[in-house]
Design an enzyme around this catalytic site. Structure first.
Site, PDB file in Angstrom:
ATOM      1  N   THR A  86      51.041   8.525 -23.044  1.00 42.92           N
ATOM      2  CA  THR A  86      51.300   7.090 -22.931  1.00 42.92           C
ATOM      3  C   THR A  86      51.267   6.429 -24.302  1.00 42.92           C
ATOM      4  OG1 THR A  86      50.364   7.062 -20.705  1.00 42.92           O
ATOM      5  CG2 THR A  86      50.472   4.950 -21.847  1.00 42.92           C
ATOM      6  N   GLU A 111      17.548 -13.492 -12.375  1.00 39.89           N
ATOM      7  CA  GLU A 111      16.320 -14.108 -11.859  1.00 39.89           C
ATOM      8  C   GLU A 111      15.770 -15.117 -12.859  1.00 39.89           C
ATOM      9  OE1 GLU A 111      17.082 -10.964 -12.200  1.00 39.89           O
ATOM     10  OE2 GLU A 111      16.221  -9.657 -10.655  1.00 39.89           O
ATOM     11  N   THR A 159      56.815   5.431 -11.403  1.00 37.78           N
ATOM     12  CA  THR A 159      56.080   4.640 -12.381  1.00 37.78           C
ATOM     13  C   THR A 159      56.866   4.472 -13.677  1.00 37.78           C
ATOM     14  OG1 THR A 159      54.975   6.638 -13.149  1.00 37.78           O
ATOM     15  CG2 THR A 159      53.869   5.366 -11.442  1.00 37.78           C
ATOM     16  N   ARG A 218      41.154  -4.520 -16.464  1.00 38.28           N
ATOM     17  CA  ARG A 218      40.723  -4.065 -17.793  1.00 38.28           C
ATOM     18  C   ARG A 218      39.437  -4.802 -18.187  1.00 38.28           C
ATOM     19  NH1 ARG A 218      45.892  -3.865 -22.033  1.00 38.28           N
ATOM     20  NH2 ARG A 218      47.107  -2.269 -20.940  1.00 38.28           N
ATOM     21  N   LEU A 254      45.944  -1.740 -25.234  1.00 36.19           N
ATOM     22  CA  LEU A 254      44.888  -1.509 -24.236  1.00 36.19           C
ATOM     23  C   LEU A 254      43.788  -2.564 -24.263  1.00 36.19           C
ATOM     24  CD1 LEU A 254      44.368   2.386 -24.231  1.00 36.19           C
ATOM     25  CD2 LEU A 254      45.948   1.020 -22.863  1.00 36.19           C
ATOM     26  N   ASP A 306      54.547   4.380 -24.937  1.00 35.97           N
ATOM     27  CA  ASP A 306      54.444   2.916 -24.849  1.00 35.97           C
ATOM     28  C   ASP A 306      53.673   2.296 -26.012  1.00 35.97           C
ATOM     29  OD1 ASP A 306      55.724   3.146 -22.450  1.00 35.97           O
ATOM     30  OD2 ASP A 306      53.926   2.931 -21.212  1.00 35.97           O
ATOM     31  N   CYS A 362      14.186  -6.055 -11.761  1.00 38.74           N
ATOM     32  CA  CYS A 362      13.749  -4.941 -12.590  1.00 38.74           C
ATOM     33  C   CYS A 362      12.251  -5.030 -12.846  1.00 38.74           C
ATOM     34  CB  CYS A 362      14.521  -4.889 -13.901  1.00 38.74           C
ATOM     35  SG  CYS A 362      14.209  -6.278 -14.995  1.00 38.74           S
ATOM     36  N   SER A 396      59.243   1.927 -18.552  1.00 37.28           N
ATOM     37  CA  SER A 396      58.395   1.426 -17.471  1.00 37.28           C
ATOM     38  C   SER A 396      58.061  -0.051 -17.667  1.00 37.28           C
ATOM     39  CB  SER A 396      57.101   2.234 -17.412  1.00 37.28           C
ATOM     40  OG  SER A 396      56.321   1.991 -18.560  1.00 37.28           O
TER      41      SER A 396
END
Lengths: 378, 378
Positions: free
Chosen positions: B193, B46, B158, B181, B201, B197, B72, B165
């Protein structure tokens, strides 16, 4: 040509084992007559369009004829369409691709040209192949075009551990599954599915002018006399078991028993007949030799995996339901691989929503490219 | 309002833990100013729109203000937007849904009305919920909105049996995964994981003004000091192991260790700390209490299954690659069921092609309906 394709598409359930063909006659860019191939033994698309023209008191002279396939030049169940076309004397004929039938294969083109008609080939050829993959496959590879119909959860489960699979998908997906049955020449399953689900394998949820045949892969001839698929009396049983008593019993019920034992390796040859496997590729050759263009497989993970491993499968028609099942049966039991590069590669050709489910079509890329190459496409 | 939604949508990566909000000021049906919520601590939508208005030398008097969320009414990190709106004196304010923040929750509406401004609520409320499911979830349920990102083959695998993978899906699907992400507040995985792998991330394949946090569910505190996810020093480790030495070592690397042991049943309580499980729901409550709106989970079948079984998952974001893998890891290891009626039910909300792959979004229907009900929708 789009309209000729649409006419062929609308005849999807009709002319097997003939190809689905549409024909449009146009003058000055305006459609003046059209037709589609009728039931086997009936008129081909060109004849239907010429009759339509005549019924309106019109002539093909100076017109353009669009056909989704090369007009036939041979006496099959009906006289050659190319003769009728030459007689009608349009100024131009356009067709999508050559007829892969070795009795035609360019002879239609030659005859038209010899008659002084202008000919264009290759318009919408890929789309035309989409309409008749089975006919092209049978004519050029000697095997049918084969798809696996599978209904699965998001996590790729086709049945619970206890075998329950009715119904994973909803009514719209199931009706669509019957559309795929209706367009096929035979609906094929394995003895495992007959035991678990006892399916009839006929077309019920869509309106069709003809029923496809029904087939069961039953290596040991274990099918029960009261199996639903045997009702109607035209089922084909593919087996490795030459037990004359069992064969006689099934034949008496009207079923056709086809012996296609897998003799490919010595250990298999040494097995007693009742424990042999079926030679799936030999079965496919038998089907093509018996005028089967398209095979609709609706089986369990074992048979699906065996067909894929034997190199028989062109396409997956996967209905995915919005649920997770966790443990259970998979889509296809195929040998484990150690590198992703070795995975069987497909191509998504279509994703469609059907009620709360989605249908995903995936085509074996190499096999499709091979079919295209047979038509000198792509 | 559509334009206000589009502005909010464009700010998807930006204002967490604040909601993404868009604001449009229009007069006589013509847009005259617009704005979107900035980074946390910066101006809300706003205020941005009012500034935009001012920069053009225009006034809000007689205009209509469209906002994708109730303005708000409280002093948070910035003064209340509703005061600025009242001062600007538009004749009408339209917003999509009430702010689920208990400090607002209708007070914005009351203040506007008290100032004599005409107010309309409930325009495009469902679409607005789609933009801020995490904020609404955190405010109304005390847990974040959680999705599982999974890349799988057509047969729901998977990873190969050997764990390989990378990469099942292609570059476009992987970039889209980074979009998910980027919009999240934390990217969460399991220790399995991390071992297989060793992922970082972080967001790399899309441009983002902020990185989400990274989290690992590691019941036994088995993570290695050189795990890629620990680089950067802001990872959160959820564990059941209170081993002070291990905790100190990780803390020294900058990681935050959060003890959330599962004490739900006596057998679990009796386990040594290093063998206890993590209380996943307690972890979710901790995340919400720490301003996490949206959780992006990228884990293996074990952790995915545990999160689903614990009732923590709102949505699946499934990238399907056109291949068959046969044997291998599944999407989510959840307990087997005996009846299809007992399956976890989702709803397909979107199917999109990404290169040769497809992305399928499926939402837990009951959980979504619950969120809607919190906003008094549908």
């Amino acid at each position: 040509m789009r309209q000729a394709m649409a006419l062929a598409q609308r005849a999807l359930y009709v002319p097997a084992p003939n190809p689905r063909v549409g024909c449009v006659i146009a003058r000055d860019g305006k459609l003046i007559a059209q037709g589609a191939t009728q039931h086997v033994g009936g008129a081909h698309a060109e004849i239907m369009a010429l009759r339509d023209l005549e019924s309106h008191g019109l002539s093909a002279e100076g017109a353009t004829v669009y056909i989704s396939l090369e007009p036939c030049s041979h006496y099959g169940r009906t006289p050659p369409c190319v003769d009728a076309l030459i007689k009608a004397a349009p100024s131009r004929v356009v067709f999508a691709h050559f007829d892969p039938n070795p009795s035609v294969a360019g002879r239609g083109l030659q005859a038209l040209k010899a008659a002084g008609i202008d000919v264009t080939v290759g318009v919408c050829a890929d789309e035309a192949l989409e309409i008749n993959p089975g006919f092209v496959s049978r004519m050029t590879r000697g095997v049918p075009y084969v798809w696996l119909k599978v209904a699965a959860s998001i996590d790729g489960r086709t049945a619970l551990p206890n075998g329950v699979s009715q119904w994973i998908t909803g009514p719209q997906a199931r009706a669509d599954g019957h559309h795929w049955r209706a367009r096929s020449c035979i609906v094929l399953t394995g003895i495992g599915t007959v035991r678990t689900d006892n399916p009839r394998l006929d077309v019920r949820h869509v309106t069709t002018p003809r029923q496809p045949r029904r087939g069961v892969i039953d290596p040991g001839l274990d099918i029960r006399a009261d199996a639903a698929v045997l009702a109607g009396g035209d089922a084909v049983i593919f087996t490795a078991n030459n037990d004359p008593e069992k064969i006689d019993r099934l034949s008496a019920q009207g079923a056709r028993v086809v012996l296609v034992p897998d003799e490919s390796n010595p250990s298999s040859a040494a097995l007693p007949a009742a424990r042999k496997r079926v030679d799936l590729m030999a079965m496919m050759r038998w089907l093509a030799a018996n005028d089967i263009n398209e095979v609709h497989v609706e089986a369990g993970e074992g048979m699906n995996g065996a067909l894929i491993a034997a190199g028989c499968v062109d396409e997956l028609v996967l209905y995915m339901a919005p649920m997770l099942l966790g443990d259970g049966k998979g889509l296809a039991r195929i040998p484990a691989i150690a590198r992703l590069e070795d995975a069987a590669r497909f191509e998504f050709t279509d994703v469609t929503r059907l009620g709360s489910d989605i249908r995903i079509r995936a085509r074996d890329m190499a096999r499709w490219a091979d079919l295209q190459s047979k038509l000198h496409l792509g």
